[in-house]
Design a protein around this motif. Structure first.
Motif: not given
Ligand SMILES: Cc1cc2nc3c(=O)[nH]c(=O)nc-3n(C[C@H](O)[C@H](O)[C@H](O)COP(=O)(O)O)c2cc1C
Length: 174
Positions: A9, A15-16, A18, A65-69, A106-109, A114, A151-152
């Motif tokens: 990460h 981060s919340k 992770n 954390p999932f970043y760009w899939y 973890s994913t934002g979506g 999905y 996760v948001r």
């Molecule tokens: C550069 C970037 C890319 C991201 N891409 C995705 C994504 O592809 N799919 C998704 O569901 N969330 C995506 N997110 C959201 C993160 O997955 C999410 O903020 C993270 O899992 C939260 O975990 P944390 O509290 O440990 O930071 C992205 C966030 C960032 C900053």
């Protein structure tokens, strides 16, 4: 059974999820938590050290954390440099054979996004195919992935619960 959790990460201070997972896992016996960005802020990975860590453990967990899939960039760099020919794959590359491999993501979506017809079209199982193929090539057993999605919107209580769920998931015998 010794478990290595490789955490990737780039911004753990903010981060919340992770960070909570990492702190909780650090309390577990027989679990080594390895914070990749803390060790290699300039992406200069110590390949020998990383390979040694892998050799010392039976279950390898990639937490991110999932970043760009996919994973954040340093974890890709780690794969490119550490999983070498003749060590991790190839006819003489047998060092990871028989180990277990788990993803914790973890994913934002949200979960509903999905799937076919959903906002992101594809399932986590589809999107993590490169990791599954990597486990296959290196002879590791790919275990079910731990995901926490949307996760948001999680409350602190829910984040805390998810850390307990992750501990439970990683202790499972599959
Ligand atoms: C550069 C970037 C890319 C991201 N891409 C995705 C994504 O592809 N799919 C998704 O569901 N969330 C995506 N997110 C959201 C993160 O997955 C999410 O903020 C993270 O899992 C939260 O975990 P944390 O509290 O440990 O930071 C992205 C966030 C960032 C900053």
């Amino acid at each position: 059974m010794k478990t290595l959790v490789i955490v990737a990460h780039p911004n753990l201070e903010q981060s919340k999820v992770n960070r909570s997972w990492m702190n909780r896992l650090q309390q577990e016996e027989n679990v080594t938590v390895h914070n990749l960005y803390a060790h290699y802020p300039t992406f200069e990975i110590n390949v020998e050290k990383e390979q040694q860590l892998l050799l010392e453990h039976d279950r390898i967990v990639l937490q991110f954390p999932f970043y760009w899939y996919s994973s954040p960039a340093l974890l890709k760099q780690w794969q490119d440099l550490v999983l070498t020919y003749g060590w991790a794959y190839g006819s003489k590359g047998t060092k990871l054979r028989g180990k277990e491999f788990v993803l914790a993501i973890s994913t934002g979506g949200p979960e509903a996004a999905y799937q076919a017809g959903g906002y992101n079209h594809f399932s986590m199982s589809e999107l993590t195919k490169p990791f599954q193929a990597t486990a296959n090539l290196t002879g590791m057993r790919f275990l079910p992935t731990f995901t926490k999605q949307g996760v948001r919107l999680l409350t602190n209580e829910q984040v805390h619960e998810s850390a307990e769920e992750l501990v439970h998931h990683l202790k499972n015998n599959y």
